[in-house]
Design a protein around this motif. Structure first.
Motif, PDB file in Angstrom:
ATOM      1  N   PRO A   1     -47.606   3.370  23.761  1.00  0.00           N
ATOM      2  CA  PRO A   1     -47.523   3.694  22.333  1.00  0.00           C
ATOM      3  C   PRO A   1     -48.874   3.630  21.613  1.00  0.00           C
ATOM      4  N   ARG A   2     -49.920   3.212  22.303  1.00  0.00           N
ATOM      5  CA  ARG A   2     -51.229   3.032  21.671  1.00  0.00           C
ATOM      6  C   ARG A   2     -52.178   4.165  22.017  1.00  0.00           C
TER       7      ARG A   2
ATOM      8  N   GLU B   1     -56.384  23.321  19.438  1.00  0.00           N
ATOM      9  CA  GLU B   1     -54.966  23.075  19.683  1.00  0.00           C
ATOM     10  C   GLU B   1     -54.651  21.615  19.376  1.00  0.00           C
ATOM     11  N   GLN B   2     -53.418  21.369  18.905  1.00  0.00           N
ATOM     12  CA  GLN B   2     -53.011  19.999  18.617  1.00  0.00           C
ATOM     13  C   GLN B   2     -52.859  19.219  19.914  1.00  0.00           C
ATOM     14  N   LYS B   3     -53.434  17.996  19.903  1.00  0.00           N
ATOM     15  CA  LYS B   3     -53.356  17.142  21.087  1.00  0.00           C
ATOM     16  C   LYS B   3     -52.476  15.914  20.850  1.00  0.00           C
ATOM     17  N   TYR B   4     -52.659  15.259  19.690  1.00  0.00           N
ATOM     18  CA  TYR B   4     -51.920  14.028  19.409  1.00  0.00           C
ATOM     19  C   TYR B   4     -51.474  13.999  17.952  1.00  0.00           C
TER      20      TYR B   4
ATOM     21  N   TYR C   1     -63.766   9.140  24.856  1.00  0.00           N
ATOM     22  CA  TYR C   1     -62.576   9.963  25.044  1.00  0.00           C
ATOM     23  C   TYR C   1     -61.363   9.252  24.456  1.00  0.00           C
ATOM     24  N   LEU C   2     -60.628   9.992  23.620  1.00  0.00           N
ATOM     25  CA  LEU C   2     -59.413   9.467  23.007  1.00  0.00           C
ATOM     26  C   LEU C   2     -58.229   9.818  23.901  1.00  0.00           C
ATOM     27  N   SER C   3     -57.466   8.805  24.297  1.00  0.00           N
ATOM     28  CA  SER C   3     -56.303   9.051  25.146  1.00  0.00           C
ATOM     29  C   SER C   3     -55.156   8.133  24.722  1.00  0.00           C
TER      30      SER C   3
ATOM     31  N   GLN D   1     -50.266   3.345  14.504  1.00  0.00           N
ATOM     32  CA  GLN D   1     -51.195   3.821  15.523  1.00  0.00           C
ATOM     33  C   GLN D   1     -52.545   4.172  14.931  1.00  0.00           C
ATOM     34  N   ILE D   2     -52.558   4.678  13.700  1.00  0.00           N
ATOM     35  CA  ILE D   2     -53.816   5.009  13.027  1.00  0.00           C
ATOM     36  C   ILE D   2     -54.663   3.761  12.838  1.00  0.00           C
ATOM     37  N   ILE D   3     -54.061   2.712  12.288  1.00  0.00           N
ATOM     38  CA  ILE D   3     -54.797   1.474  12.028  1.00  0.00           C
ATOM     39  C   ILE D   3     -55.300   0.865  13.330  1.00  0.00           C
ATOM     40  N   GLN D   4     -54.450   0.838  14.354  1.00  0.00           N
ATOM     41  CA  GLN D   4     -54.852   0.271  15.645  1.00  0.00           C
ATOM     42  C   GLN D   4     -56.021   1.041  16.238  1.00  0.00           C
TER      43      GLN D   4
END
Length: 444
Positions: free
Chosen positions: A217-218, A184-187, A211-213, A193-196
């Motif tokens: 905005p980051r 399922e799509q999460k983010y 864990y990605l959270s 945001q990709i570069i950061q």
């Protein structure tokens, strides 16, 4: 059970040469299926964004040359599927823990689909060097398959090249789409945001999971799980995407229902690049065994061959529509869908949330022979190695022969367990043990 690698012989190398200011990319192919090998070319036409296509194919090549487990890195050949107005390139890392796919959508190509099919291709070093040199203003013609006129150039000599494909590569292809179908799509990350996020990937080899959270905005990586976070095992594997990040319009993050496997889809508009990660660096998709339960119920071979003649490569596979159009009951269609997934004839597109059909360039017997756990379960059935203690629609208890011991299998609704070491060590996370499979076979 030992398995033999698949040794294929190519009549020529893949080539990317320049003639009259035109880049011509010709992918050598081979197939065990005579009707496919006889087709000189599946697609021939122009690439509308040569630079972006080159970057994506180089990322795919980077994946197939990498290894994050005990298997040493070695170049393995991806496969390419042409048909239904798009072209898909797929490949695994040498350890089988990373799966990558490049989808060239309709707007990314401008040419003719001469036929539809799937074949394995040769990514050799001269072609990769040439892809590295492609500029934005250059033109490129992509030929999938091999045509005599395309392989004769004044700069490249045609030579025969042998390539060995490991059985685990095919097993990974038959397993990974089951993980994708359960995601399922999460983010969804934008360019900034990709570069950061990728700047925050820890250096070196990170042990354990992160864990990605989202924090405001980051998006950040953390060793601590929070509500809604995405578990990533072997986070260093994400660095494979670094070469295409500046071109991505957005990056969509998916997670499998069990919270282990995850996928990242870089969307470029006319091209999409998907990267799926196994639960951990030491676990390859080929060893998971999640396909075995779908292979318990036998599906008539004529059904599979009928679907193969009906659908083209990359055609969306809609089981409900097929059942209605061809007067097949939904239960049988569910069984067929599971069986087709289990032998690699269905892939899964996260963007469309739907399976698509792929025609593998291997004989079906080759794929079915790669599951020793299933073979051992069938042996238990034929040698009367299963005795039922209780068998009701809601509860099953059986004694199953093991190595000098009888194991107890209990199936109660959706829960199933066995006293064998395999179940104790993996708790169902790497597919069913042979004892549970044998009970399910007999219980139909």
């Amino acid at each position: 059970m030992a398995t033999t690698d698949l040794a294929f012989s190519y009549s020529n190398n893949s080539t990317l040469v320049q003639q009259s200011g035109m880049q011509q990319l010709v992918l050598a192919h081979q197939s065990e299926l005579s009707e496919v090998s006889a087709i000189p070319c599946f697609f021939w036409g122009s690439i509308t964004d040569p630079l972006l296509t080159s970057k994506c194919l180089l990322t795919l090549a980077k994946v197939v040359q990498s290894s994050f487990g005990p298997v040493p890195p070695s170049l393995r050949d991806p496969i390419v599927s042409a048909g239904t107005d798009q072209i898909r390139f797929e490949g695994f890392s040498s350890c089988n823990g990373v799966y990558a796919r490049v989808d060239l959508l309709e707007d990314a190509i401008d040419g003719e689909f001469i036929s539809s099919g799937t074949t394995n291709v040769d990514f050799n070093e001269p072609m990769l060097n040439a892809l590295n040199a492609v500029k934005k203003t250059e033109k490129m013609v992509l030929g999938v398959g091999s045509k005599e006129v395309s392989i004769s150039t004044d700069k490249t000599k045609v030579v025969e090249k042998k390539v060995t494909l490991p059985p685990r590569w095919i097993k990974g292809l038959t397993s990974v789409q089951l993980y994708l179908a359960g995601m399922e799509q999460k983010y969804c990350l934008n360019k900034i945001q990709i570069i950061q996020l990728f700047q925050g990937i820890p250096k070196g080899n990170v042990k354990g999971e992160l864990y990605l959270s989202q924090r405001g905005p980051r998006f950040v990586f953390s060793p601590i799980a929070t509500a809604g976070s995405v578990r990533i095992g072997g986070v260093q594997r994400l660095r494979l995407l670094e070469g295409i990040l500046p071109y991505a319009e957005k990056l969509i993050v998916y997670q499998e229902g069990g919270g282990e496997s995850c996928a990242f889809v870089a969307d470029f508009g006319k091209i999409r690049l998907s990267l799926a990660l196994s639960p951990d660096s030491y676990r390859g998709f080929s060893g998971e065994g999640n396909v075995l339960e779908n292979m318990v119920k036998a599906v008539p071979q004529e059904w599979v061959h009928a679907v193969n003649s009906l659908l083209k490569s990359n055609a969306l596979f809609d089981p409900t529509l097929l059942a209605i159009e061809h007067d097949v009951d939904f239960a049988s269609m569910d069984t067929l869908t599971g069986s087709l997934s289990s032998i690699g004839l269905l892939g899964y597109d996260l963007h469309d949330h739907q399976h698509y059909y792929r025609r593998l360039p291997f004989k079906m017997e080759r794929i079915l022979a790669l599951n020793p756990r299933l073979k051992n379960a069938q042996k238990l059935v034929t040698t009367d190695g299963v005795q039922f203690v209780k068998n009701t629609p809601s509860y099953i208890e059986a004694r199953v022969e093991g190595s000098g011991v009888k194991h107890t299998v209990i199936i109660a609704g959706d829960k199933q367990q066995c006293t064998c070491d395999w179940f104790t060590n993996h708790q169902g996370k790497r597919g069913l043990c042979k004892h549970i499979l044998a009970v399910k076979m007999l219980n139909g």
